[in-house]
Structure formats: C-alpha cells, structure tokens
Scaffold this active site. Structure first.
Site, PDB file in Angstrom:
ATOM      1  N   LYS A 222       0.837  -1.176   0.000  1.00  9.92           N
ATOM      2  CA  LYS A 222       0.000   0.000   0.000  1.00  9.92           C
ATOM      3  C   LYS A 222       0.886   1.245   0.000  1.00  9.92           C
ATOM      4  O   LYS A 222       2.053   1.145   0.407  1.00  9.92           O
ATOM      5  CB  LYS A 222      -0.972   0.023   1.197  1.00  9.92           C
ATOM      6  CG  LYS A 222      -0.289   0.165   2.548  1.00  9.92           C
ATOM      7  CD  LYS A 222      -1.287   0.221   3.660  1.00  9.92           C
ATOM      8  CE  LYS A 222      -1.867   1.602   3.863  1.00  9.92           C
ATOM      9  NZ  LYS A 222      -0.989   2.554   4.543  1.00  9.92           N
ATOM     10  N   LYS A 256      -1.851  -9.849  11.366  1.00  8.73           N
ATOM     11  CA  LYS A 256      -1.853  -9.800  12.830  1.00  8.73           C
ATOM     12  C   LYS A 256      -2.727 -10.926  13.388  1.00  8.73           C
ATOM     13  O   LYS A 256      -3.813 -11.202  12.880  1.00  8.73           O
ATOM     14  CB  LYS A 256      -2.352  -8.436  13.318  1.00  8.73           C
ATOM     15  CG  LYS A 256      -1.401  -7.287  12.952  1.00  8.73           C
ATOM     16  CD  LYS A 256      -1.926  -5.965  13.468  1.00  8.73           C
ATOM     17  CE  LYS A 256      -1.018  -4.810  13.078  1.00  8.73           C
ATOM     18  NZ  LYS A 256       0.283  -4.861  13.743  1.00  8.73           N
ATOM     19  N   GLU A 290      -2.667   6.136  17.308  1.00  5.04           N
ATOM     20  CA  GLU A 290      -1.220   6.151  17.507  1.00  5.04           C
ATOM     21  C   GLU A 290      -0.850   7.349  18.372  1.00  5.04           C
ATOM     22  O   GLU A 290      -1.491   8.399  18.295  1.00  5.04           O
ATOM     23  CB  GLU A 290      -0.487   6.250  16.169  1.00  5.04           C
ATOM     24  CG  GLU A 290      -0.747   5.089  15.219  1.00  5.04           C
ATOM     25  CD  GLU A 290      -0.037   5.282  13.897  1.00  5.04           C
ATOM     26  OE1 GLU A 290       1.166   4.966  13.823  1.00  5.04           O
ATOM     27  OE2 GLU A 290      -0.676   5.770  12.945  1.00  5.04           O
ATOM     28  N   HIS A 317      -6.528  -0.451   6.137  1.00  7.23           N
ATOM     29  CA  HIS A 317      -6.523  -1.339   7.291  1.00  7.23           C
ATOM     30  C   HIS A 317      -7.891  -1.482   7.949  1.00  7.23           C
ATOM     31  O   HIS A 317      -8.363  -2.594   8.195  1.00  7.23           O
ATOM     32  CB  HIS A 317      -5.522  -0.834   8.331  1.00  7.23           C
ATOM     33  CG  HIS A 317      -4.130  -0.678   7.816  1.00  7.23           C
ATOM     34  ND1 HIS A 317      -3.543  -1.565   6.932  1.00  7.23           N
ATOM     35  CD2 HIS A 317      -3.191   0.268   8.058  1.00  7.23           C
ATOM     36  CE1 HIS A 317      -2.314  -1.181   6.665  1.00  7.23           C
ATOM     37  NE2 HIS A 317      -2.072  -0.062   7.332  1.00  7.23           N
ATOM     38  N   LYS A 415      -3.354  10.319  14.674  1.00  6.98           N
ATOM     39  CA  LYS A 415      -2.000  10.467  15.208  1.00  6.98           C
ATOM     40  C   LYS A 415      -2.052  11.306  16.478  1.00  6.98           C
ATOM     41  O   LYS A 415      -2.998  12.061  16.705  1.00  6.98           O
ATOM     42  CB  LYS A 415      -1.105  11.181  14.186  1.00  6.98           C
ATOM     43  CG  LYS A 415      -1.055  10.532  12.818  1.00  6.98           C
ATOM     44  CD  LYS A 415      -0.134   9.349  12.796  1.00  6.98           C
ATOM     45  CE  LYS A 415       0.061   8.843  11.376  1.00  6.98           C
ATOM     46  NZ  LYS A 415       0.907   7.618  11.351  1.00  6.98           N
ATOM     47  N   LYS A 420      -1.876   4.305  22.389  1.00  8.56           N
ATOM     48  CA  LYS A 420      -1.696   3.446  21.215  1.00  8.56           C
ATOM     49  C   LYS A 420      -2.715   2.326  21.320  1.00  8.56           C
ATOM     50  O   LYS A 420      -2.733   1.581  22.316  1.00  8.56           O
ATOM     51  CB  LYS A 420      -0.279   2.884  21.165  1.00  8.56           C
ATOM     52  CG  LYS A 420      -0.012   2.002  19.950  1.00  8.56           C
ATOM     53  CD  LYS A 420       1.445   1.564  19.898  1.00  8.56           C
ATOM     54  CE  LYS A 420       1.697   0.575  18.761  1.00  8.56           C
ATOM     55  NZ  LYS A 420       1.309   1.115  17.436  1.00  8.56           N
TER      56      LYS A 420
END
Length: 575
Positions: A222, A256, A290, A317, A415, A420
C-alpha cells in the site's frame, strides 16, 4: 443521499482456463516451493525494517523453502557482501530474536545471509531487465531451483523493448516479485516486468501438468492508489501482466494474529453467531490510534495529496478489519470464499452523497505537543496548511443488507492520540425490559454488554457483562455491577511474537491469497471513502485537536448525535 455501492465489473475471483467460472482454487496453493524473491526497492526502509528481518525469521524457524534466494534490486551500485553488511544491523535490531540475540543468532544470520544477493539497476527502465533476468536465472541455477527444460522453458535475457518468447531457452525458476518502492513506480515496473518476458504464468492454465510449470507472483505494498480511479488504473496494469490469483495486494494488518482470530471467534464458537446481527448489536466501533506524530513523513508523503488518515488507515486497514467483523460466513476457509464475502459486504455499503459527508465524517489535525516539544501538524516541515490534510479521520458507515440494516459502524484513526490502540468494539443492545426497576436499578449508567477485540498493542478479547454484587439481597441494597471477562492472548496461548510480514510472505510463496485483497475489495473500499476525500465542506471544517487527546470534538459529536459515545479506555485499562 446515501446509495448502495454499485456492483463492480470484475467480481470473478479465480476463473478456470478459458471460462468465467468462480471458485476454482489457484494453482499450487498450500505448498511452499523454492523461488527467487526479487525485492525492488532494496535500499529502502521497509526492506531493512520489515522484509529482510521477516525472511530471516522464516529461515530461522525452518519454514523458508530450501533453495530460496533473495535478490535485492536498487539503483545504488553495491556488492552482495556490502548489501549483507548493511542489512545485518537491522536484523539484529528488528528480528523477533532481537531481545535475546547471541552467537546462535549470529550463526543463523551468517547462514541466511548467503541466500541474500544484490543487483544494481533502475527497474523503472526497461533496459535494466536483460541483466536482471540473467541474474535471476543465474542465481536459480546456482541454487538448483530452475525448472527442468522438459517442464518449462527459460526466460532468456531480452533486448530492450523486445518481449522474448518464454520458450527461448531452458530452465526457469519460480519468482516472487516484491514492490517495495515509491507508488509512482508501481506501474512502470509492472509494465517492464511484463515487457521483459519474465512472466509466463498464463501458460500454466493451458498445460497438461500446470504444477510442473514455474510460477511468477507479485506482492504490492500500500498505498494501492490514492483514489478510485488510480486504484482501477493500477489494477488494469497488473491485469495486463499477472493473473489475479498471482497478484498479492498486501495489508500487514491482515497478518496480525487477533485480526485472523476474528474469524475463529465468530465462526468456531456457536455462542456468538446468533447474536451477530442488527437484532442484537447496537453498533460497532473500529479504532486505530497512535501516540506518535507524522514527523519526517509529512513533506514527502503525508501532506503530498496521497496521504492523510483516511487514505493511510481507514481505506485500507480499518475497512479490512471491519470486513472480517461484518461479512457473512464463508462456505470454507480459503481465499476465494473469504474474498467473495468481503466483496459482497462492501457492495452493500451505503455510499455517502456530497451533502452527507460532513454529517457522516469528521477530520482533525493535532496541535503542538508540549510534553515532547514537538510542533503542531501544520508546523511540521513541508506541510502546507491550506491542503487541510487530516491526521485524524472518523466516518460513520452503514450496510444495506439483511444482517446489518440500521446498525452504524464507526471507524476512526488518528495520530498523537491519548494511547496506542487498535481495537474492535461490538456493543450490544440493552435488554428490552428492566425487571429490576422496582429495586431502583437503572441499566443506563453502566456500560452495555460489549465484546472488545484488542489487536494491538496487547492482544486479547474481553466480554463485559452485568452481575449481582455478592452479599446484597433483594430489598436490602440489591446491587448490580458491570464486570469484564478477559482473555489475554499471549498469556493463554503463549508463543513468540511474529512480525506480520513473515507469514504473509510465506503465504505468497505458497500461492495462498486468504489474507490478501482482491482487486474488487480495493476498488469498492475506495468508492466508500471517496465522498469523504472529495468533500470540501468536510475539509473546511477540519479541527485542531490537542496532542494526547482522543481527537476532535466533531468526532465525538458524530456519535453523540446517535446517542452513543466512543470507547476511550482509561490509562490503567487494558481493554
């Protein structure tokens, strides 16, 4: 107004030779054969931090096929030994063995490094491919992994601009191409691979013994396009050279463990599936937060018109994670069946109209981070504030199908957030009646029943339920409290933390696309996101949110209008 997504033209998943049939298994799935892994962009950060370390971990665990060689390709002149020396520090730093690196790992790296080679050349130029083709064949011959002349003729070096017949000489290896380059180089490199005669995959369909023929496959990183039109263009470029079943559009999120475990949780446990619909589910949240900022990526990527949180995270994602949560049960666990259900789900998405986007979405960009002495996004080097590039994006999405009609799905990514976190929250409806109201008990103050699937940084699943507080009796302070049943994935099942790229690369070597994207998934996900990307009103309303918060007020309002709220875990809360 909202409208259902249109049916794409290319719904066929694995056509049989000369037909348009759906459901034919890709050739060679399930067996990891030795191959030449050709990495374009060998000097790049992804190669050093992820790809080589993942291949090393596969080799160290004994699953990388014997005879497989890695050929890094980049423009900088360099010897094989110099390339290996540059890679070694990254292997020690990023490998799964990094925390316990010792002499055994030094020996393992020395053995693996002998598989690694380097070729200097500009893959965007066709005249670089004759020498590259010869190098691929030479490495295959040296490693004993060329196909026999009787099974498959070789790919001989070609003159620039001339596509040579693949039957021109003898012996051809399996080849896995990996595009770890700037996205603007994808199409030129793909076209050059095709023009050079390196791909003969289509010949396998016409063979009496397809398994005896070598294969050529390609992994594309990507971003897969920056909008619907560019994604379709890239798909056409790929389709002119590679069969669809030889095309691997990678999304490391799908590698994952907890993402894959969503399918197991849903379809291997009979207790969940009867509840998994609009009859019982109130809404679903998918979050990827994040704590870091954009930093050095701002000028050369994030603020270039190809970045932003919606493109970078939501379109790729988060929609893939959502698809595993919301799709219908596949008929079996294989690529075709799973891809088919994801495509059907995306086709049922209600696409926002131009007037809907500001009501169904929210954009934000982070302010200054005093604790870290870091600037606001608009003051990052190279950022043009007038572009209104978002570092935070949230959208509300609905599906027009029997299972999910009326259930909102909320997706957000940002962000410089408070923590997280990558998680899925499936919140259930309240009980239809409160039999405890005569005791003065109200359900509303407590969290509703919900399942939380933590994908990162801690992997686990929790189920929140209500229970009676011990010792309290009816009429004497009878109390109900919310409690959580928690499964910590690492504590329960153990195992070494595996970098997602490793298993995904191994799947590509096997020809297994189960954890990869079909072209229709990519194009339909762009159709879902494009109204938000194109909304001038949404960009004008972009808010600055405090660094270390959970995002802009407009994102909270997105749920407040529906009488709901984001799940923002406390600092001391695991999930």
């Amino acid at each position: 107004m909202l409208r259902p997504a249109s049916q794409p033209e290319s719904l066929l998943l694995s056509p049989a030779p000369g037909t348009g049939a759906v459901g034919v298994s890709p050739l060679g799935v399930g067996h990891a054969e030795p191959c030449v892994v050709v990495i374009f962009g060998a000097s790049g950060d992804l190669t050093h931090r992820k790809l080589i370390r993942s291949l090393f971990d596969l080799d160290r665990s004994g699953v990388l096929p014997k005879g497989t060689v890695i050929l890094g390709v980049s423009r900088t002149p360099m010897s094989d030994d110099a390339f290996r020396d540059k890679l070694a520090p990254s292997a020690r730093k990023f490998s799964a063995a990094a925390g316990a690196w010792g002499k055994a790992h030094d020996d393992a790296w020395a053995s693996f490094a002998r598989r690694v080679h380097y070729h200097a050349g500009d893959a965007a130029q066709l005249d670089a491919f004759p020498a590259l083709s010869e190098r691929i064949n030479a490495l295959a011959r040296a490693g004993g992994i060329s196909r026999s002349a009787g099974a498959m003729r070789s790919i001989a070096p070609v003159s620039a601009g001339v596509r040579k017949c693949p039957c021109a000489a003898s012996g051809s290896p399996n080849i896995l191409f990996y595009l770890s380059v700037s996205p603007n180089l994808y199409e030129p490199i793909i076209e050059n691979i095709g023009a050079s005669g390196l791909v003969t995959e289509g010949k396998r369909w016409c063979s009496i013994d397809p398994a005896a023929h070598s294969w050529q496959r390609i992994i594309i990183e990507k971003p897969f396009g920056v909008d619907a039109a560019s994604a379709a263009s890239l798909n056409r470029a790929l389709g002119r050279v590679f069969e669809e079943e030889a095309t691997f559009r990678i999304d490391h999120y799908l590698g994952k463990e907890l993402v894959q475990n969503i399918l197991v949780m849903r379809f291997a446990n009979a207790i969940f599936e009867p509840l998994w619909s609009s009859r019982h589910v109130d809404h679903v949240q998918v979050t990827a937060a994040e704590t870091v900022g954009v930093g050095s990526r701002a000028a050369n990527y994030y603020d270039s018109g190809a970045g932003g949180a919606l493109r970078d995270m939501v379109q790729s994602h988060l929609l893939q994670v959502l698809a595993l949560v919301a799709m219908e049960p596949p008929s079996r666990f294989d690529a075709d069946a799973i891809m088919r259900e994801k495509i059907k789900l995306f086709n049922s998405a209600m696409i926002a109209g131009a007037d809907d986007a500001p009501r169904l979405g929210a954009f934000g960009r982070y302010g200054p981070d005093a604790a870290r002495h870091e600037p606001a996004y608009i003051h990052e080097p190279g950022v043009d504030g007038a572009r209104a590039t978002e570092t935070y994006a949230a959208i509300r999405l609905c599906f027009d199908n029997w299972r999910w009609a009326g259930v909102p799905f909320y997706l957000r990514s940002g962000k410089k957030m408070a923590g997280k976190l990558t998680e899925v929250v499936v919140q259930f409806r309240r009980p239809p009646t409160n039999m405890f109201r005569t005791l003065g008990i109200d359900f509303e103050p407590r969290p509703a029943n919900r399942i939380i699937i933590n994908i990162a940084p801690t992997e686990g699943i929790s189920l929140r339920i209500d229970g009676k507080v011990p010792g309290s009796a009816a009429g004497e302070g009878f109390k109900i409290a919310s409690a959580k049943l928690d499964l910590d994935y690492a504590k329960t099942f153990g195992g070494e933390q595996v970098e997602a790229y490793g298993p995904l690369i191994l799947d590509a070597i096997k020809g297994d696309r189960t954890l990869y994207k079909h072209r229709d998934e990519v194009e339909s996900s762009w159709r879902i996101c494009e109204p938000f990307l194109r909304s001038d009103a949404l960009r004008r309303a972009i808010e600055e949110y405090p660094a270390g918060s959970w995002g802009p007020a407009a994102a909270d309002a997105l749920l407040i209008r529906d009488g709901r709220a984001w799940h923002n875990p406390r600092p001391d809360e695991v999930r």
